[in-house]
Write an enzyme that holds these catalytic residues in place. Structure first.
Site, mmCIF file in Angstrom:
data_model
loop_
_atom_site.group_PDB
_atom_site.id
_atom_site.type_symbol
_atom_site.label_atom_id
_atom_site.label_comp_id
_atom_site.label_asym_id
_atom_site.label_seq_id
_atom_site.Cartn_x
_atom_site.Cartn_y
_atom_site.Cartn_z
ATOM 1 N N LYS A 34 0.808 -1.221 0.000
ATOM 2 C CA LYS A 34 0.000 0.000 0.000
ATOM 3 C C LYS A 34 0.846 1.278 0.000
ATOM 4 O O LYS A 34 0.373 2.337 -0.443
ATOM 5 C CB LYS A 34 -0.910 0.008 1.234
ATOM 6 N N SER A 46 1.202 -9.844 -0.515
ATOM 7 C CA SER A 46 0.884 -8.417 -0.458
ATOM 8 C C SER A 46 1.261 -7.723 0.836
ATOM 9 O O SER A 46 1.480 -6.514 0.841
ATOM 10 C CB SER A 46 -0.609 -8.233 -0.712
ATOM 11 N N SER A 65 -8.715 0.940 8.200
ATOM 12 C CA SER A 65 -8.318 0.308 9.462
ATOM 13 C C SER A 65 -7.068 -0.533 9.228
ATOM 14 O O SER A 65 -6.599 -1.224 10.111
ATOM 15 C CB SER A 65 -9.454 -0.568 9.976
ATOM 16 N N GLY A 92 -15.742 -13.096 0.534
ATOM 17 C CA GLY A 92 -15.441 -11.713 0.114
ATOM 18 C C GLY A 92 -15.430 -11.623 -1.403
ATOM 19 O O GLY A 92 -14.523 -11.057 -2.000
ATOM 20 N N GLU A 146 -10.030 -14.138 -4.563
ATOM 21 C CA GLU A 146 -10.761 -13.650 -3.395
ATOM 22 C C GLU A 146 -11.116 -14.834 -2.503
ATOM 23 O O GLU A 146 -11.038 -15.986 -2.928
ATOM 24 C CB GLU A 146 -12.068 -12.967 -3.827
ATOM 25 N N ASP A 187 -16.963 -10.056 -3.929
ATOM 26 C CA ASP A 187 -17.578 -8.964 -4.699
ATOM 27 C C ASP A 187 -16.976 -8.813 -6.096
ATOM 28 O O ASP A 187 -17.698 -8.584 -7.076
ATOM 29 C CB ASP A 187 -17.490 -7.639 -3.925
#
Lengths: 320, 320
Positions: B51, B302, B76, B206, B202, B208
């Protein structure tokens, strides 16, 4: 005495099979330590520890006739796995003498590499004697854990990679068990970086090399109780000690609890798992007896073989 | 739509501050998977996750006037720390909206980077609304977690490094939350390796992006309960989904327990710690729905931000 050309010759033998392990850095650990730290990650080496380098170099140096005879080694730790994997890769038969109460993952890993594990009773029997008897009776070559110039030269290839990956360093810290790792690398690094300081680190209870270094001759201690299981050696070897006396600048000590603190910081800031022995040099860098500031410091993380339960219980006990 | 030149421009901005993270390989995991695996270790990135790349690229792209106004983000997780560190390095004021019940190490880390943490009640308040209100009232720039081309381009710099470090790959697997990581890298990798297959993964709960990909339009799900906390997004963004639809070859699913098995294998064989989200693509590679054999497969790990207690309890529960 071990020479630089022994190490470059070793690298020719092993470079295609060993991992060229990465060097990690951490801005936050640099800030904590007040120095620029370069972690050479041998915990990512094959079998999870640097021991594979020396073992492979030794076995690859055997004559065809010796290879046919097979090898034997005694070890409850990473050397066992290093010899077992090297033997498999080179098509050599290997028997490894391990105590019956060795951690089962280590025995399984050693067997998994195709070695024949010879179990013995740690209390009643002497593993070295068993190893020598097997060597004699079966004509196998004994692969010692550290006191052998091929083993030392193999471990010294770490220094060649560090010089290429990092460039000049002011100081490099090593964990010291029997002295194979530090002796090979002292020769390699002093050749490539004439001004580098080489520092070995032991735990307070596993201080055989510290005492020997101070006294200028080999001192033997009883088998030490220390969480750094790679440091449960009782004395350096004649070959490793000769190099240590001449090429190492200092040997320093840390406590077991300082080692656990170092393991936790490595976990928290670097996201990697190291075994206690591997955290010993970083513990010394944090303690900073030499009061270094703003230097480029190399730290060899020697191995990562610790199972989850042990890792957790060590770190959990000391969570602040 | 995001282009390759956006990503090379991003790399010019961030290359001096990001870690060029190592690529690790493991002979034993290759044997288990039946493919040659290349793990790109963003768990070693600054703040412990990829990130930071996107956040720094976004902040470094702000005009001097915008930088003076400061930034605000809601997260968060790792995005909070990425924005906080990028802001500190660039001398930009940052406010981060975090739920009051966030894990305290994450709040501390975010504050440690100098950001002002704005706490809110997860049950009663909407963090996005709070973030937007702060942006409006204080004139701050909102830094979205994924649906932003500067963020996507920053994450896509991983693909540039992989191409240099590994060369051609047959297939690369990514974890998918909001789609910032996979979209940036799909653009980068399809440009550099025209034949590469890009697969997003995924968790089953989760799903989506999986549903959106199958349907060809954005599908929104309720906040999912999954151990992969980076996948608790409810829908991809319009910008990320556009790229995913056009550049991604498939989205597949794994179960939470397959993720834990993958985390354990990564710990045991590679000696590194990854957070659940980071283990998701490796879980898919192990499951091997596509029945790949003998391929060169890239896997993006990640992030590594999981505390010791959680790590242990997840792995311990499922020790076989």
């Amino acid at each position: 005495m071990l020479s630089f050309s022994d190490i470059t010759a070793a690298y020719e033998r092993i470079r295609r099979v060993v991992h060229r392990t990465p060097v990690l850095t951490s801005v936050s650990l640099d800030a904590i330590a007040g120095n620029a730290l370069f972690f050479k990650c041998e915990n990512f080496q094959r079998v999870g520890a640097f021991k594979f380098r020396g073992a492979y170099n030794k076995l690859a140096s055997l004559t065809p006739e010796e290879r046919k005879r097979g090898v034997v080694a005694f070890s409850s730790g990473n050397h066992a796995q290093g010899v077992a994997l090297a033997a498999r890769l080179l098509g050599v038969s290997a028997r490894i003498v391990m105590p019956t109460d060795s951690p089962s993952p280590k025995m399984e890993a050693t067997r998994g590499y195709g070695a024949d594990v010879v179990e013995y009773d740690r209390i009643k029997e002497d593993r070295e004697a068993i190893g020598r008897r097997i060597a004699e009776e079966e004509g196998r070559i004994l692969v010692p854990p550290f006191n052998d110039e091929f083993i030392m030269a193999g471990q010294g290839t770490i220094g060649l990679e560090m010089a290429e990956q990092i460039g000049e360093l002011d100081c490099v810290f090593f964990p010291v068990g029997g002295g194979g790792l530090i002796s090979g690398n002292a020769v390699a690094l002093k050749h490539l970086m004439p001004n580098v300081r080489i520092v070995g680190v032991e735990t307070e209870r596993g201080n055989d090399v510290f005492l020997s270094f101070r006294k200028g001759e080999i001192v033997t201690i009883p088998v030490p109780e220390t969480i750094a299981d790679g440091m449960r050696t009782t004395a350096p070897g004649p070959l490793t000690f000769e190099v240590i006396r001449k090429r190492v600048d200092d040997i320093v000590l840390v406590s077991d609890s300082e080692v656990v603190d170092a393991m936790r910081l490595i976990y928290e800031r670097m996201k990697i798992v190291v075994e206690p022995t591997a955290a010993v040099p970083f513990a010394a860098v944090l303690k900073n007896d030499r009061n270094l500031r703003g230097r480029k410091i190399g730290i060899v993380l020697s191995g990562g073989n610790i199972d989850l339960e042990n890792f957790f219980s060590l770190l959990h006990k000391s969570v602040r």
